[in-house]
Design an enzyme around this catalytic site. Structure first.
Site, short mmCIF file in Angstrom:
data_model
loop_
_atom_site.label_atom_id
_atom_site.label_comp_id
_atom_site.label_asym_id
_atom_site.label_seq_id
_atom_site.Cartn_x
_atom_site.Cartn_y
_atom_site.Cartn_z
CG ASN A 88 -7.39 -2.31 -6.10
OD1 ASN A 88 -6.43 -3.07 -5.99
ND2 ASN A 88 -7.70 -1.44 -5.14
CG ASP A 107 -2.08 0.93 1.12
OD1 ASP A 107 -2.36 1.41 0.01
OD2 ASP A 107 -2.71 1.20 2.15
C1 FPP Z 1 -1.90 0.17 -3.33
O1 FPP Z 1 -1.43 1.47 -3.34
C2 FPP Z 1 -1.34 -0.58 -4.43
C3 FPP Z 1 -2.03 -1.15 -5.43
C4 FPP Z 1 -3.50 -1.10 -5.52
C5 FPP Z 1 -1.40 -1.86 -6.53
C6 FPP Z 1 -0.15 -2.61 -6.23
C7 FPP Z 1 0.59 -2.65 -7.48
C8 FPP Z 1 1.91 -2.56 -7.60
C9 FPP Z 1 2.86 -2.56 -6.47
C10 FPP Z 1 2.43 -2.42 -8.97
C11 FPP Z 1 3.28 -3.51 -9.40
C12 FPP Z 1 2.65 -4.81 -9.29
C13 FPP Z 1 3.05 -5.85 -10.01
C14 FPP Z 1 2.50 -7.18 -9.75
C15 FPP Z 1 4.04 -5.68 -11.08
P1 FPP Z 1 -2.48 2.63 -3.46
O2 FPP Z 1 -2.56 3.05 -4.86
O3 FPP Z 1 -3.77 2.20 -2.84
O4 FPP Z 1 -1.83 3.76 -2.59
P2 FPP Z 1 -2.58 4.88 -1.78
O5 FPP Z 1 -3.37 4.19 -0.70
O6 FPP Z 1 -1.46 5.69 -1.24
O7 FPP Z 1 -3.43 5.62 -2.75
#
Ligand code: FPP
Length: 253
Positions: free
Chosen positions: A83, A35
Site C-alpha cells: 500500500n 476492500d
Molecule cells: C482497501 O480499500 C482498504 C485499505 C487499503 C485500507 C483499510 C483501512 C480501513 C478499513 C480503515 C480503517 C482501519 C483501521 C485499522 C482503523 P481500497 O482503498 O483498496 O479500495 P478500492 O480497491 O476500492 O480502491
C-alpha cells in the site's frame, strides 16, 4: 423431557441462531481483507480517505459482532506492505486514521476484554502509529476476550522472509527445518490459523494476506464494499462456512 434450546447471550448470537448458525462450530479465526473503500467513496463522489473513514466505522461494528458471536480471533488487513505505492496523501491519511483509531478505541476495547495484537513490520511505520499500536498491545495483553490483530505494513511473503531470517540466525540445521518450524516463526505463532477469510468488494484475490497460515482456509468473497459491510454479512459468511466440508486434502467417507 423438554428439548434444550440454545440460549443467545446477545443480539448477534440471537441473529446467528435465527439463521441456523451452530454456535458450537464457529470458525475460531476469521481474517478479513477490507476492500472497496476507494470505489465506495468514488461512487459517492467523495475522496478516498472518506471511504477509509467509513471503513473504520465498519470495522468497529465487525469487531463487536465477531466478539458477541464468540469468534476467538479476528485479523484484519489494515495496510499492506504494497500500500506504500498509493498517493502520499492517502498513505499519510491512512497512517493517521489507524493511529487515531488505535488511540480512540483502546479504552472501549480494553473494557470489552479485547486483546489487541499486530502483524507486520512495525519498524517501517511512523513512530506515532507504532507507539499507539504497541501501547494497545501492552495494555490489553492480559485480556481474555477476542484477539483482534491489526495487520499493518504487512505482507505474507515478507512474514515468511522474516521467519526464515530468524531460523537462519538461530543456526538451525537444514534437515531439522519442518513446516512446524516455519509456523513457529510467524508473527503470531500462538494464534490458530484462519479458518475463514472474507474479502469484500468482489475481487477474487489473496493479495499476499496470511499466505502461509491460510493454506487450508475457506474463502468467502462478497460484492459488498467494506464501508457497507454489516454484521449480517459476517453472519452470512459464517453460515456459508458452516455449509462447507473441510477436507484438508483427505477423502471423507
Ligand atoms: C482497501 O480499500 C482498504 C485499505 C487499503 C485500507 C483499510 C483501512 C480501513 C478499513 C480503515 C480503517 C482501519 C483501521 C485499522 C482503523 P481500497 O482503498 O483498496 O479500495 P478500492 O480497491 O476500492 O480502491
Amino acid at each position: 423431557m423438554p428439548v434444550e434450546q440454545p440460549q443467545a447471550a446477545n443480539k448477534t448470537a440471537a441473529a446467528a441462531l435465527a439463521l441456523g448458525i451452530d454456535l458450537t462450530r464457529l470458525p475460531k479465526h476469521v481474517a478479513i481483507i477490507m476492500d472497496g473503500n476507494g470505489r465506495w467513496a468514488k461512487g459517492k463522489g467523495i475522496g478516498r480517505l472518506l471511504g477509509h473513514r467509513e471503513g473504520y466505522k465498519t470495522l468497529r461494528g465487525a469487531l463487536l459482532a465477531a466478539s458477541e458471536l464468540g469468534i476467538g480471533y479476528l485479523t484484519v488487513y489494515a495496510f499492506s506492505a504494497e500500500n506504500w505505492r498509493r498517493p502520499t496523501d492517502e498513505v499519510s491519511g491512512l497512517m493517521k486514521l489507524i493511529e487515531q483509531a488505535a488511540r480512540d478505541e483502546l479504552r472501549s476495547m480494553h473494557q470489552n476484554g479485547v486483546r489487541v495484537r499486530t502483524a507486520g513490520r512495525l519498524d517501517g511505520v511512523p513512530e506515532g502509529l507504532r507507539s499507539a499500536l504497541e501501547h494497545g498491545v501492552e495494555t490489553t495483553s492480559r485480556n481474555q476476550g477476542i484477539t483482534f490483530t491489526l495487520a499493518v505494513n504487512y505482507g505474507g511473503r515478507a512474514e515468511i522472509v522474516d521467519a526464515v531470517r530468524e531460523i537462519v540466525a538461530e543456526g538451525a540445521a537444514p534437515e531439522t527445518i519442518t513446516e512446524e518450524t516455519i509456523s513457529a516463526h510467524m508473527y503470531n505463532p500462538e494464534h490458530p490459523e484462519p479458518d475463514l477469510m472474507i474479502r469484500t468488494a468482489g475481487e477474487m484475490r489473496w493479495s499476499n494476506f496470511l499466505i502461509w497460515q491460510a493454506a487450508y482456509c475457506e474463502l468467502f468473497v462478497t460484492e459488498v464494499p467494506w464501508p457497507e459491510f454489516k454484521p449480517a454479512h459476517l453472519l452470512e459468511a459464517v453460515a456459508a462456512y458452516q455449509r462447507r466440508t473441510r477436507k484438508f486434502g483427505a477423502v471423507l467417507e
